[in-house]
Design a protein around this motif. Structure first.
Motif, short mmCIF file in Angstrom:
data_model
loop_
_atom_site.label_atom_id
_atom_site.label_comp_id
_atom_site.label_asym_id
_atom_site.label_seq_id
_atom_site.Cartn_x
_atom_site.Cartn_y
_atom_site.Cartn_z
N GLY A 1 -2.69 -2.09 15.28
CA GLY A 1 -3.68 -3.08 14.88
C GLY A 1 -4.98 -2.44 14.43
N TYR A 2 -6.00 -3.29 14.34
CA TYR A 2 -7.33 -2.88 13.89
C TYR A 2 -8.33 -3.37 14.93
CZ TYR A 2 -4.41 -3.25 9.72
OH TYR A 2 -3.37 -3.16 8.84
N SER A 3 -9.29 -2.52 15.30
CA SER A 3 -10.22 -2.89 16.36
C SER A 3 -11.63 -2.41 16.06
CB SER A 3 -9.74 -2.28 17.68
OG SER A 3 -10.51 -2.75 18.76
N ASN A 4 -12.57 -3.11 16.68
CA ASN A 4 -13.97 -2.73 16.72
C ASN A 4 -14.62 -2.66 15.34
OD1 ASN A 4 -12.87 -2.12 19.40
ND2 ASN A 4 -14.94 -1.45 19.80
N GLY A 5 -14.31 -3.66 14.52
CA GLY A 5 -14.96 -3.81 13.22
C GLY A 5 -15.67 -5.14 13.15
N GLN A 6 -16.18 -5.46 11.96
CA GLN A 6 -16.97 -6.68 11.81
C GLN A 6 -16.24 -7.83 11.12
OE1 GLN A 6 -18.15 -3.66 10.26
NE2 GLN A 6 -19.04 -3.01 12.19
N VAL A 7 -15.15 -7.56 10.42
CA VAL A 7 -14.47 -8.58 9.62
C VAL A 7 -13.41 -9.29 10.45
CG1 VAL A 7 -13.00 -8.89 7.57
CG2 VAL A 7 -14.90 -7.27 7.51
N GLU A 8 -13.30 -10.60 10.27
CA GLU A 8 -12.26 -11.37 10.94
C GLU A 8 -10.93 -11.16 10.22
OE1 GLU A 8 -12.71 -13.60 13.75
OE2 GLU A 8 -14.53 -12.38 13.82
N ASP A 9 -9.88 -10.88 10.96
CA ASP A 9 -8.52 -10.77 10.45
C ASP A 9 -8.42 -9.91 9.18
OD1 ASP A 9 -5.80 -11.13 10.49
OD2 ASP A 9 -5.85 -13.16 9.68
N PRO A 10 -8.82 -8.63 9.26
CA PRO A 10 -8.79 -7.78 8.07
C PRO A 10 -7.38 -7.40 7.68
CG PRO A 10 -9.24 -6.45 9.97
CD PRO A 10 -9.22 -7.89 10.45
N SER A 11 -7.19 -7.12 6.40
CA SER A 11 -5.91 -6.62 5.91
C SER A 11 -5.93 -5.09 5.95
CB SER A 11 -5.68 -7.08 4.47
OG SER A 11 -6.61 -6.43 3.60
N TYR A 12 -4.77 -4.49 5.84
CA TYR A 12 -4.66 -3.03 5.79
C TYR A 12 -5.49 -2.48 4.62
CZ TYR A 12 -2.44 1.58 5.42
OH TYR A 12 -2.19 2.93 5.35
N GLU A 13 -5.40 -3.14 3.49
CA GLU A 13 -6.14 -2.69 2.32
C GLU A 13 -7.64 -2.71 2.58
OE1 GLU A 13 -3.57 -4.91 2.27
OE2 GLU A 13 -2.13 -3.51 1.39
N GLN A 14 -8.15 -3.77 3.23
CA GLN A 14 -9.57 -3.85 3.55
C GLN A 14 -9.98 -2.73 4.50
OE1 GLN A 14 -9.38 -8.00 4.91
NE2 GLN A 14 -11.13 -8.40 3.57
N VAL A 15 -9.18 -2.51 5.53
CA VAL A 15 -9.50 -1.47 6.52
C VAL A 15 -9.50 -0.09 5.84
CG1 VAL A 15 -8.71 -0.32 8.63
CG2 VAL A 15 -8.70 -2.81 8.48
N CYS A 16 -8.53 0.15 4.94
CA CYS A 16 -8.44 1.44 4.25
C CYS A 16 -9.63 1.69 3.33
CB CYS A 16 -7.15 1.54 3.46
SG CYS A 16 -5.72 1.86 4.51
N GLN A 17 -10.26 0.64 2.85
CA GLN A 17 -11.45 0.81 2.01
C GLN A 17 -12.63 1.30 2.83
OE1 GLN A 17 -11.98 -2.97 0.07
NE2 GLN A 17 -10.18 -2.69 -1.23
N GLY A 18 -12.54 1.15 4.16
CA GLY A 18 -13.54 1.71 5.06
C GLY A 18 -14.79 0.88 5.26
N ASP A 19 -14.81 -0.34 4.75
CA ASP A 19 -16.04 -1.13 4.88
C ASP A 19 -15.94 -2.29 5.87
OD1 ASP A 19 -14.40 -2.67 3.30
OD2 ASP A 19 -15.72 -2.67 1.54
N THR A 20 -14.84 -2.37 6.65
CA THR A 20 -14.74 -3.42 7.66
C THR A 20 -15.25 -2.93 9.02
OG1 THR A 20 -12.52 -2.87 8.47
CG2 THR A 20 -12.65 -4.33 6.54
N GLY A 21 -15.35 -1.63 9.17
CA GLY A 21 -15.77 -1.03 10.44
C GLY A 21 -14.65 -0.87 11.46
N HIS A 22 -13.44 -1.34 11.13
CA HIS A 22 -12.32 -1.26 12.07
C HIS A 22 -11.73 0.14 12.14
CE1 HIS A 22 -12.39 -5.63 11.50
NE2 HIS A 22 -11.80 -5.68 12.68
N ALA A 23 -11.19 0.47 13.30
CA ALA A 23 -10.38 1.68 13.48
C ALA A 23 -8.92 1.25 13.50
CB ALA A 23 -10.73 2.36 14.80
N GLU A 24 -8.05 2.10 12.96
CA GLU A 24 -6.62 1.89 13.14
C GLU A 24 -6.33 2.26 14.59
OE1 GLU A 24 -3.76 3.60 10.49
OE2 GLU A 24 -4.87 2.97 8.71
N VAL A 25 -5.70 1.35 15.32
CA VAL A 25 -5.48 1.54 16.76
C VAL A 25 -4.08 1.12 17.17
CG1 VAL A 25 -7.93 1.18 17.34
CG2 VAL A 25 -6.36 -0.77 17.36
N VAL A 26 -3.73 1.48 18.38
CA VAL A 26 -2.54 0.92 19.03
C VAL A 26 -2.98 0.32 20.36
CG1 VAL A 26 -0.82 2.37 17.91
CG2 VAL A 26 -1.86 3.13 20.05
#
Length: 176
Positions: free
Chosen positions: A32-57
């Motif tokens: 999943g994705y954790s500790n970012g600012q965007v609600e329900d981000p997609s993989y593409e959004q997280v990979c762009q690096g601007d949601t603040g999420h980390a890839e996590v398990v």
């Protein structure tokens, strides 16, 4: 049985998930994705690096079979906690090293383990320790990725060596 959940960011979630799925005492692993600012981000959004999420398990485990300390010792063996926002060729804040805790007791154990690893590395650990916030499950195709795609290039050349390192280093912890 004492079931506990810890959320770990050790670079690409495919690597971390593949290892913990083989750990005796681990009941389930979810990417999943954790500790970012965007609600329900997609993989593409997280990979762009601007949601603040980390890839996590999210790792659910039986604390009577494997204590949190050992879960974290495995974590620090299978990724490099001394590189900021990077694991190998994976670069970006989404690949940061992080332990995202679910309670104060987990935070205390994590602080102790981080201090030990930091001392052993000469004070270079950059692993962040924070409460888990704004967690979202990754898309279905990311779940059990290595198990479903062992021959895929990234899996063969990046994930498989991490799994093998776990299996050699923690033989007694490999599921039968």
């Amino acid at each position: 049985m004492t079931i506990e959940t810890i959320t770990l960011g050790g670079g690409c979630f495919w690597c971390t998930e593949a290892v913990y799925e083989q750990v005796d005492g681990v009941l389930s692993v979810e990417s999943g994705y954790s500790n970012g600012q965007v609600e329900d981000p997609s993989y593409e959004q997280v990979c762009q690096g601007d949601t603040g999420h980390a890839e996590v398990v999210r790792v659910r485990f039986d604390n009577e079979r494997i204590p949190l300390r050992e879960v974290l010792e495995i974590f620090f063996t299978i990724h490099d906690p001394t590189t900021l926002n990077r694991q190998g060729n994976d670069v970006g804040t989404q690949y940061r090293s992080g332990i995202y805790v679910h309670d104060a007791q987990q935070a205390q154990v994590a602080r102790e383990v981080i201090a030990e690893v930091d001392a052993a590395s000469g004070g270079r650990v950059v692993t962040e320790l924070q409460p888990e916030t704004n967690y979202w499950r990754a898309e279905d195709y990311h779940q059990h990725y290595f198990a479903n795609h062992p021959g895929q290039g990234y899996c063969a050349f990046v994930v498989a060596p991490k799994v093998e390192k776990f299996r050699k280093t923690f033989r007694a912890r490999v599921k039968a």
